[in-house]
Design a protein around this motif. Structure first.
Motif, PDB file in Angstrom:
ATOM      1  N   LEU A 118       0.974  -1.296  -0.037  1.00  0.00           N
ATOM      2  CA  LEU A 118      -0.063   0.045  -0.033  1.00  0.00           C
ATOM      3  C   LEU A 118       0.899   1.448   0.005  1.00  0.00           C
ATOM      4  O   LEU A 118       0.201   2.366  -0.175  1.00  0.00           O
ATOM      5  N   ARG A 119       2.147   1.083   0.143  1.00  0.00           N
ATOM      6  CA  ARG A 119       3.002   2.393   0.478  1.00  0.00           C
ATOM      7  C   ARG A 119       3.475   2.729  -1.079  1.00  0.00           C
ATOM      8  O   ARG A 119       4.312   3.616  -1.221  1.00  0.00           O
ATOM      9  N   TRP A 120       3.311   2.003  -2.030  1.00  0.00           N
ATOM     10  CA  TRP A 120       3.742   2.390  -3.383  1.00  0.00           C
ATOM     11  C   TRP A 120       3.669   3.890  -3.849  1.00  0.00           C
ATOM     12  O   TRP A 120       4.299   4.362  -4.773  1.00  0.00           O
ATOM     13  N   GLN A 121       2.375   4.390  -3.274  1.00  0.00           N
ATOM     14  CA  GLN A 121       2.038   5.711  -3.834  1.00  0.00           C
ATOM     15  C   GLN A 121       2.884   6.936  -3.197  1.00  0.00           C
ATOM     16  O   GLN A 121       2.796   7.895  -3.579  1.00  0.00           O
ATOM     17  N   GLU A 122       3.565   6.663  -1.957  1.00  0.00           N
ATOM     18  CA  GLU A 122       4.094   7.739  -1.094  1.00  0.00           C
ATOM     19  C   GLU A 122       5.545   7.873  -1.645  1.00  0.00           C
ATOM     20  O   GLU A 122       6.159   6.780  -1.857  1.00  0.00           O
ATOM     21  N   PRO A 123       6.349   8.734  -1.796  1.00  0.00           N
ATOM     22  CA  PRO A 123       5.820   9.980  -1.436  1.00  0.00           C
ATOM     23  C   PRO A 123       5.121  10.936  -2.640  1.00  0.00           C
ATOM     24  O   PRO A 123       4.836  12.296  -2.362  1.00  0.00           O
ATOM     25  N   MET A 124       4.889  10.210  -3.782  1.00  0.00           N
ATOM     26  CA  MET A 124       4.347  10.919  -4.968  1.00  0.00           C
ATOM     27  C   MET A 124       2.710  11.548  -4.550  1.00  0.00           C
ATOM     28  O   MET A 124       2.694  12.296  -4.846  1.00  0.00           O
ATOM     29  N   ALA A 125       1.901  10.901  -3.614  1.00  0.00           N
ATOM     30  CA  ALA A 125       0.875  11.446  -3.483  1.00  0.00           C
ATOM     31  C   ALA A 125       0.893  12.509  -2.531  1.00  0.00           C
ATOM     32  O   ALA A 125       0.104  13.528  -2.748  1.00  0.00           O
ATOM     33  N   PHE A 126       1.739  12.428  -1.576  1.00  0.00           N
ATOM     34  CA  PHE A 126       2.006  13.801  -0.772  1.00  0.00           C
ATOM     35  C   PHE A 126       2.490  14.907  -1.477  1.00  0.00           C
ATOM     36  O   PHE A 126       2.003  15.968  -1.635  1.00  0.00           O
ATOM     37  N   SER A 127       3.356  14.807  -2.596  1.00  0.00           N
ATOM     38  CA  SER A 127       3.848  15.890  -3.724  1.00  0.00           C
ATOM     39  C   SER A 127       2.494  16.351  -4.515  1.00  0.00           C
ATOM     40  O   SER A 127       2.462  17.819  -4.539  1.00  0.00           O
ATOM     41  N   LEU A 128       1.814  15.432  -5.033  1.00  0.00           N
ATOM     42  CA  LEU A 128       0.546  15.769  -5.557  1.00  0.00           C
ATOM     43  C   LEU A 128      -0.447  16.490  -4.913  1.00  0.00           C
ATOM     44  O   LEU A 128      -0.950  17.339  -5.563  1.00  0.00           O
ATOM     45  N   ARG A 129      -0.619  16.063  -3.548  1.00  0.00           N
ATOM     46  CA  ARG A 129      -1.427  16.716  -2.877  1.00  0.00           C
ATOM     47  C   ARG A 129      -1.361  18.202  -2.698  1.00  0.00           C
ATOM     48  O   ARG A 129      -2.197  19.101  -2.714  1.00  0.00           O
ATOM     49  N   TYR A 130       0.123  18.470  -2.672  1.00  0.00           N
ATOM     50  CA  TYR A 130       0.447  20.046  -2.540  1.00  0.00           C
ATOM     51  C   TYR A 130       0.546  20.727  -3.986  1.00  0.00           C
ATOM     52  O   TYR A 130       0.213  21.907  -3.972  1.00  0.00           O
ATOM     53  N   ARG A 131       1.222  19.960  -4.773  1.00  0.00           N
ATOM     54  CA  ARG A 131       1.232  20.650  -6.212  1.00  0.00           C
ATOM     55  C   ARG A 131      -0.073  21.074  -6.923  1.00  0.00           C
ATOM     56  O   ARG A 131      -0.098  22.051  -7.323  1.00  0.00           O
ATOM     57  N   TYR A 132      -1.097  20.235  -6.618  1.00  0.00           N
ATOM     58  CA  TYR A 132      -2.512  20.680  -7.174  1.00  0.00           C
ATOM     59  C   TYR A 132      -3.485  20.930  -6.316  1.00  0.00           C
ATOM     60  O   TYR A 132      -4.495  21.010  -6.732  1.00  0.00           O
ATOM     61  N   ASN A 133      -2.949  20.957  -5.052  1.00  0.00           N
ATOM     62  CA  ASN A 133      -3.838  21.511  -3.821  1.00  0.00           C
ATOM     63  C   ASN A 133      -5.371  20.282  -3.847  1.00  0.00           C
ATOM     64  O   ASN A 133      -6.536  20.798  -3.967  1.00  0.00           O
ATOM     65  N   LEU A 134      -4.786  19.217  -3.797  1.00  0.00           N
ATOM     66  CA  LEU A 134      -5.977  17.826  -3.637  1.00  0.00           C
ATOM     67  C   LEU A 134      -6.177  17.681  -2.201  1.00  0.00           C
ATOM     68  O   LEU A 134      -5.321  17.495  -1.566  1.00  0.00           O
ATOM     69  N   PRO A 135      -7.473  17.704  -1.871  1.00  0.00           N
ATOM     70  CA  PRO A 135      -7.889  17.380  -0.680  1.00  0.00           C
ATOM     71  C   PRO A 135      -7.612  16.013  -0.124  1.00  0.00           C
ATOM     72  O   PRO A 135      -7.813  15.000  -1.130  1.00  0.00           O
ATOM     73  N   GLY A 136      -7.473  15.884   1.065  1.00  0.00           N
ATOM     74  CA  GLY A 136      -7.797  14.299   1.570  1.00  0.00           C
ATOM     75  C   GLY A 136      -6.780  13.354   0.877  1.00  0.00           C
ATOM     76  O   GLY A 136      -5.727  13.725   0.406  1.00  0.00           O
ATOM     77  N   GLN A 137      -7.343  12.229   0.552  1.00  0.00           N
ATOM     78  CA  GLN A 137      -6.902  10.954  -0.073  1.00  0.00           C
ATOM     79  C   GLN A 137      -6.962  10.884  -1.840  1.00  0.00           C
ATOM     80  O   GLN A 137      -6.901  10.057  -2.022  1.00  0.00           O
ATOM     81  N   LEU A 138      -7.616  12.113  -1.874  1.00  0.00           N
ATOM     82  CA  LEU A 138      -7.762  12.384  -3.353  1.00  0.00           C
ATOM     83  C   LEU A 138      -6.412  11.946  -4.246  1.00  0.00           C
ATOM     84  O   LEU A 138      -6.487  11.398  -5.198  1.00  0.00           O
ATOM     85  N   ALA A 139      -5.098  12.452  -4.004  1.00  0.00           N
ATOM     86  CA  ALA A 139      -4.071  12.144  -4.676  1.00  0.00           C
ATOM     87  C   ALA A 139      -3.777  10.421  -4.702  1.00  0.00           C
ATOM     88  O   ALA A 139      -3.505  10.063  -5.871  1.00  0.00           O
TER      89      ALA A 139
END
Length: 152
Positions: free
Chosen positions: A18-39
């Motif tokens: 389940l960790r394959w997404q991190e840290p990319m999800a963290f980066s996308l959350r801030y780069r595109y201002n995505l709420p919650g678990q949307l990234a």
């Protein structure tokens, strides 16, 4: 003490899957201002679309549940796969198990289609492959992540 991935500790194996997404999800959350678990959900959809493009390149985006369940006309009419492609399928069946449900996948695709084109790796209306509006850096970065997610 860190846990290693082994047969005696199945929980660490699942957690690592389940960790394959991190840290990319963290980066996308801030780069595109995505709420919650949307990234994270966005990356799941992109993994589904990526594996479709790798295993069933002419199938529509809606065919992912057929691929994951091994049923349906899209799956029956698939091309002959290499051993590596078979391992991709086994891996993605674990990573994207919730999308075996056609309604869940349809909802995820619909939400993915509402994201800004700059944030999406794929074009989904109609599914025509990679999105031409994404930067080349983001394209390379995300494709590398998706390839790594499928390696066993």
């Amino acid at each position: 003490m860190p846990t290693s991935v082994n047969a005696t500790n199945p929980y660490s194996y699942t957690a690592n899957l389940l960790r394959w997404q991190e840290p990319m999800a963290f980066s996308l959350r801030y780069r595109y201002n995505l709420p919650g678990q949307l990234a994270n959900r966005m990356l799941n959809v992109e993994l589904g679309l990526y594996v479709l493009s790798e295993l069933m390149p002419y199938a529509p985006a809606e065919s992912l549940p057929d691929l994951l369940t091994g049923e349906g006309s899209a799956y029956r009419n698939r091309p002959v796969w290499t051993p590596r492609q078979h391992s991709y399928l086994q891996r993605v069946r674990v990573l994207l198990a919730p999308y075996q449900n056609r309604l869940v996948w349809q909802n995820a695709l619909q939400k993915y289609g509402t994201l800004s084109p700059e944030a999406r790796l794929f074009s989904v209306h109609p599914f025509s492959g990679l999105n031409t509006e994404i930067s080349s850096y983001s394209l390379r970065e995300r494709l590398a992540l998706l390839r790594r997610a499928l390696l066993v």
